[in-house]
Design a protein around this motif. Sequence first.
Motif, short mmCIF file in Angstrom:
data_model
loop_
_atom_site.label_atom_id
_atom_site.label_comp_id
_atom_site.label_asym_id
_atom_site.label_seq_id
_atom_site.Cartn_x
_atom_site.Cartn_y
_atom_site.Cartn_z
N UNK A 1 17.15 -24.73 10.69
CA UNK A 1 17.29 -24.49 9.25
C UNK A 1 18.43 -25.29 8.65
N UNK A 2 19.60 -25.28 9.30
CA UNK A 2 20.76 -25.98 8.75
C UNK A 2 20.62 -27.50 8.88
N UNK A 3 19.88 -27.96 9.88
CA UNK A 3 19.65 -29.40 9.97
C UNK A 3 18.82 -29.88 8.78
N UNK A 4 17.79 -29.13 8.45
CA UNK A 4 16.92 -29.51 7.33
C UNK A 4 17.65 -29.45 5.99
N UNK A 5 18.64 -28.57 5.89
CA UNK A 5 19.35 -28.39 4.63
C UNK A 5 20.80 -28.87 4.74
N UNK A 6 21.04 -29.86 5.61
CA UNK A 6 22.41 -30.32 5.84
C UNK A 6 23.04 -30.91 4.59
N UNK A 7 22.24 -31.47 3.70
CA UNK A 7 22.79 -32.04 2.47
C UNK A 7 23.03 -30.97 1.40
N UNK B 1 28.19 -27.13 11.53
CA UNK B 1 27.48 -27.75 10.42
C UNK B 1 28.43 -28.24 9.34
N UNK B 2 29.68 -27.75 9.35
CA UNK B 2 30.65 -28.23 8.38
C UNK B 2 30.79 -27.37 7.14
N UNK B 3 30.51 -26.08 7.25
CA UNK B 3 30.66 -25.19 6.11
C UNK B 3 32.12 -25.15 5.66
N UNK B 4 32.33 -25.07 4.36
CA UNK B 4 33.70 -25.06 3.83
C UNK B 4 34.46 -23.83 4.28
N UNK C 1 20.53 -31.30 14.98
CA UNK C 1 19.84 -30.18 15.60
C UNK C 1 20.36 -29.93 17.01
N UNK C 2 20.48 -31.00 17.79
CA UNK C 2 21.00 -30.87 19.14
C UNK C 2 22.43 -30.36 19.15
N UNK C 3 23.24 -30.81 18.20
CA UNK C 3 24.63 -30.37 18.09
C UNK C 3 24.70 -28.88 17.81
N UNK C 4 23.96 -28.42 16.81
CA UNK C 4 23.99 -27.01 16.44
C UNK C 4 23.43 -26.14 17.57
N UNK C 5 22.38 -26.63 18.20
CA UNK C 5 21.75 -25.88 19.29
C UNK C 5 22.71 -25.73 20.47
N UNK C 6 23.32 -26.84 20.89
CA UNK C 6 24.25 -26.79 22.03
C UNK C 6 25.48 -25.96 21.71
#
Length: 359
Positions: free
Chosen positions: A124-130, A175-178, A297-302
């Motif tokens: 989900x966060x990969x698809x909405x990374x922007x 993911x880099x959330x503020x 995706x791989x980053x968030x998953x791992x």
Amino acid sequence: MPRTLQYDRTLCGTVLALTFFGIIMVFSATAGGPMVSLRYVIKQMAAITAGLIAMRWLMYFDYQQLRRQRTVFAILGTAIVLLTVVLVVGETANTHRFLNVADLFSIQPSELAKLALIVFLAAYLEKRSDRLNDFRTLAGAGLIAGALCLLVLAGRDLGSAFSLVVLACVIFWFAGLKAHYFLGAIAVGVPLLALGIWIEDYRVERFFIFWNPESDPLGAGFQIIQAKIAIGTGGLFGQGLMQSRQKMSFLPEAHTDFIFAVICEEAGLVGGFLIVLAFGVILWRGMATAARAPDRFGCYLAGGLTAMIACQAMMNLGVVLALLPTKGMPLPFISYGGTAMVTALAATGVLLNVSQHRT
């Protein structure tokens, strides 16, 4: 010429060493005590076999397929269905955490919920990374995470619900959330955690007895005191394998949640330190895999899977060492428990998969 794929051998070797050491310790913790040792060892070996098969398959499975919408919702849907079913038919010791299957084995849906949340948030966060800091993104993630937490809480499992929140925060961090969103989550989460403790009498009792277990040495403080005795008795090098005295009806849950106390009694400070060091290696290699993953995706998953293993290990060790209030949480790869074992080994398989593609 294409690059030869190699999985992280340090991570793999550490996990396998912990797993097979766990078999020895389950046997030791149940032998000579009130347990039937062989029965527990056979069931644990069956779970390990299933977990190793899953781990081996997931190591070479195309992990990119986990981001597909139908796969994400299949895993998520299965977790939600099992969490709902266990509320109806899974009452054990006044809680709703396990589904017994034909009296052969039990399933703990909250363990699958952790995997489901990690896969969902990673995709989900990969698809909405922007649009990560967009309200709709946060609301969508919060809706799914909140639903899983509520279902787990309905089964009276505050520890697993807390773990789900931690996993979500770790993935959002990757993911880099503020930062101000995390501060807001803490401001809301701490009162909710306090409320979750306050609404259950046994949680309140555990919380207050944690500060002074000697106030009720034969009641609520008994387990903490016996764990301290086991750890202290072990000394530097321990009493030797199979020589634990505390497992002889003194230390409750010696083969599950408090197996680390038995390890310290039999292998001493040195053995306990090596276990902590092993989990430190898993955390190091898992985070390195996340940092060098070829895609978001791989980053968030791992990152999420590593946090799942490390968080559970830290909570278990914290409880046994009397650094946290008592909470039923197995030690990954070591404690007796089929669902937790299969889940941890499956998570390792995905981690090793991502590690093969690291940049």
